[in-house]
Scaffold this motif. Structure first.
Motif, mmCIF file in Angstrom:
data_model
loop_
_atom_site.group_PDB
_atom_site.id
_atom_site.type_symbol
_atom_site.label_atom_id
_atom_site.label_comp_id
_atom_site.label_asym_id
_atom_site.label_seq_id
_atom_site.Cartn_x
_atom_site.Cartn_y
_atom_site.Cartn_z
ATOM 1 N N VAL A 239 0.841 -1.209 0.000
ATOM 2 C CA VAL A 239 0.000 0.000 0.000
ATOM 3 C C VAL A 239 0.873 1.256 0.000
ATOM 4 O O VAL A 239 0.619 2.209 -0.747
ATOM 5 C CB VAL A 239 -0.949 -0.013 1.217
ATOM 6 N N GLU A 240 1.920 1.264 0.826
ATOM 7 C CA GLU A 240 2.808 2.424 0.895
ATOM 8 C C GLU A 240 3.565 2.644 -0.414
ATOM 9 O O GLU A 240 3.769 3.777 -0.840
ATOM 10 C CB GLU A 240 3.797 2.242 2.044
ATOM 11 N N ASN A 241 3.981 1.560 -1.051
ATOM 12 C CA ASN A 241 4.732 1.689 -2.308
ATOM 13 C C ASN A 241 3.864 2.195 -3.450
ATOM 14 O O ASN A 241 4.348 2.879 -4.363
ATOM 15 C CB ASN A 241 5.357 0.344 -2.688
ATOM 16 N N SER A 242 2.597 1.824 -3.436
ATOM 17 C CA SER A 242 1.701 2.253 -4.517
ATOM 18 C C SER A 242 1.065 3.617 -4.248
ATOM 19 O O SER A 242 0.557 4.248 -5.177
ATOM 20 C CB SER A 242 0.594 1.212 -4.724
ATOM 21 N N GLN A 243 1.117 4.098 -3.028
ATOM 22 C CA GLN A 243 0.481 5.373 -2.693
ATOM 23 C C GLN A 243 1.117 6.562 -3.407
ATOM 24 O O GLN A 243 0.393 7.471 -3.848
ATOM 25 C CB GLN A 243 0.500 5.586 -1.178
ATOM 26 N N PRO A 244 2.471 6.629 -3.560
ATOM 27 C CA PRO A 244 3.046 7.763 -4.303
ATOM 28 C C PRO A 244 2.537 7.876 -5.726
ATOM 29 O O PRO A 244 2.423 8.982 -6.265
ATOM 30 C CB PRO A 244 4.552 7.470 -4.273
ATOM 31 N N ILE A 245 2.232 6.740 -6.354
ATOM 32 C CA ILE A 245 1.680 6.783 -7.710
ATOM 33 C C ILE A 245 0.319 7.466 -7.708
ATOM 34 O O ILE A 245 0.001 8.288 -8.576
ATOM 35 C CB ILE A 245 1.575 5.360 -8.296
ATOM 36 N N ILE A 246 -0.476 7.125 -6.694
ATOM 37 C CA ILE A 246 -1.800 7.748 -6.578
ATOM 38 C C ILE A 246 -1.660 9.225 -6.235
ATOM 39 O O ILE A 246 -2.383 10.079 -6.778
ATOM 40 C CB ILE A 246 -2.637 7.006 -5.522
ATOM 41 N N ASP A 247 -0.731 9.546 -5.330
ATOM 42 C CA ASP A 247 -0.528 10.953 -4.950
ATOM 43 C C ASP A 247 -0.062 11.793 -6.130
ATOM 44 O O ASP A 247 -0.340 13.000 -6.187
ATOM 45 C CB ASP A 247 0.496 11.043 -3.818
#
Length: 366
Positions: A239-247
């Motif tokens: 979840v943490e690794n994919s969150q920057p993509i969403i941000d």
């Protein structure tokens, strides 16, 4: 100085305008100012749009300047080539490609400024989309881990149920041998007789098995719980690794899509504003009355066209006359007997020389 610059922007012939009235020069200075400020607006809009793409001020300014100069040159060329005539249809036909291009350019340059004007509303839409994407991402990632975690939890439940079942059996044996000792069940005799001893031994055996089962299953449960904890750590890491993509989901295309989800009415009027700005140079030229400059310009064109036509006609006549003279000269030469005899003698002499030369070559070959 400023008037001369705007006249240059209008693409008008400065030599002709110098002979015109001050009012005529002001008219074309106004047309040139419209061309100039249209290019400035194109530069600002494209610069902002490119800044959202490259996120670099210098790159945005460089390419925005190129776009502004392109629009300036295009407007100046088209305005200068529209000739004021008494036929409005002819003028509209000349302006039609530019008006069509103005619509396209208005869409291109209005969108970036719309995104800047409605930046807060767009950010709100993007925030809602990011939140929805975050929840959806967590759900999708959970689908990869949930079945495994549920299976491990079921194993823990089974192990605990096995302990509870063994514990229930042990407790039942305890109640049995206690009742035997009290004489309330079994043989009904008070005291610790042989039956009591037998039941007590059976209970003690089950109790030992229960303790062993608790120890074994407890170790298994700890191992399974460690696996569940590791899966939880992996899930949180994913979840943490994919969150920057969403941000980072706030690029140009994302903002354009977010703008499309806002009410269309304000955006439509901003588009009309820029359409009016883009078509302003061409409309200014079309709406301007035919003046002194237009008549002098038409006169100059007429002089040049007449001069060129005269030169072409003169060349045609010269060619025709020269051809007729050549035909007459060669016809007269054809009738000259003396010239005929001279050419005949020369031809006979040439034939004799060729025959002598051929004979010499044959002799040398022998």
């Amino acid at each position: 100085m400023l008037q001369r610059f705007f006249i240059f922007c209008s693409g008008a012939d400065t030599q002709i305008l110098e002979t015109c009235s001050n009012g005529e020069r002001n008219k074309y200075a106004g047309i040139g100012a419209t061309v100039f400020f249209t290019a400035v607006m194109a530069f600002i809009a494209s610069g902002y749009a490119l800044h959202t793409v490259f996120d670099n001020v210098y790159t945005a300014i460089f390419f925005g300047l190129i776009w502004g100069l392109l629009i300036f040159n295009l407007d100046r060329y088209i305005v200068s080539t529209i000739k004021k005539r008494d036929n409005i249809k002819s003028e509209l036909l000349q302006a039609a490609p530019r008006i069509l291009l103005a619509i396209i350019i208005a869409v291109v340059i209005s969108k970036p400024l719309e995104m800047k004007i409605f930046e807060k509303e767009i950010n709100q839409v993007l925030l809602e989309e990011k939140n929805a994407m975050t929840l959806s991402n967590k759900e999708q990632l959970a689908l990869q881990y949930t079945p495994t975690i549920e299976g491990l939890n079921q194993e823990i439940t089974n192990l605990k149920a096995e302990i509870a079942s063994k514990e229930a059996e042990t407790n039942a044996l305890y109640d049995t041998y206690i009742s035997e000792a009290e004489g309330t069940a079994g043989t009904g005799l008070l005291g610790k007789g042989p039956v009591y001893k037998e039941k007590r031994e059976k209970h003690d055996a089950y109790l030992a098995e229960l303790n062993q089962l608790k120890e074994t299953n407890g170790a298994k449960i700890e191992n399974i719980e460690a696996q569940i904890a590791a899966l939880g750590v992996d899930y949180n890491s994913a979840v943490e690794n994919s969150q920057p993509i969403i941000d980072g989901f706030d690029g140009l295309m994302a903002r354009i899509n977010a703008l499309g989800k806002l009410p269309w009415f304000p955006s439509f009027f901003i588009f009309l504003l820029f359409l009016a700005i883009e078509t302003a140079p061409i409309l200014a030229k079309l709406l301007a009355p035919r003046g002194e400059y237009d008549y002098k310009f038409e006169e100059q064109e007429s002089v040049v066209a007449t001069w060129v036509t005269q030169k072409v006609e003169q060349r045609k006549l010269l060619l025709a006359t020269d051809g007729a003279l050549n035909e007459k000269v060669y016809a007269d030469i054809k009738d000259e007997e003396e010239l005929y005899r001279y050419k005949k003698e020369k031809a006979e002499e040439l034939l004799r020389l060729q025959a002598d030369s051929f004979q010499n070559i044959q002799i040398k070959g022998l």
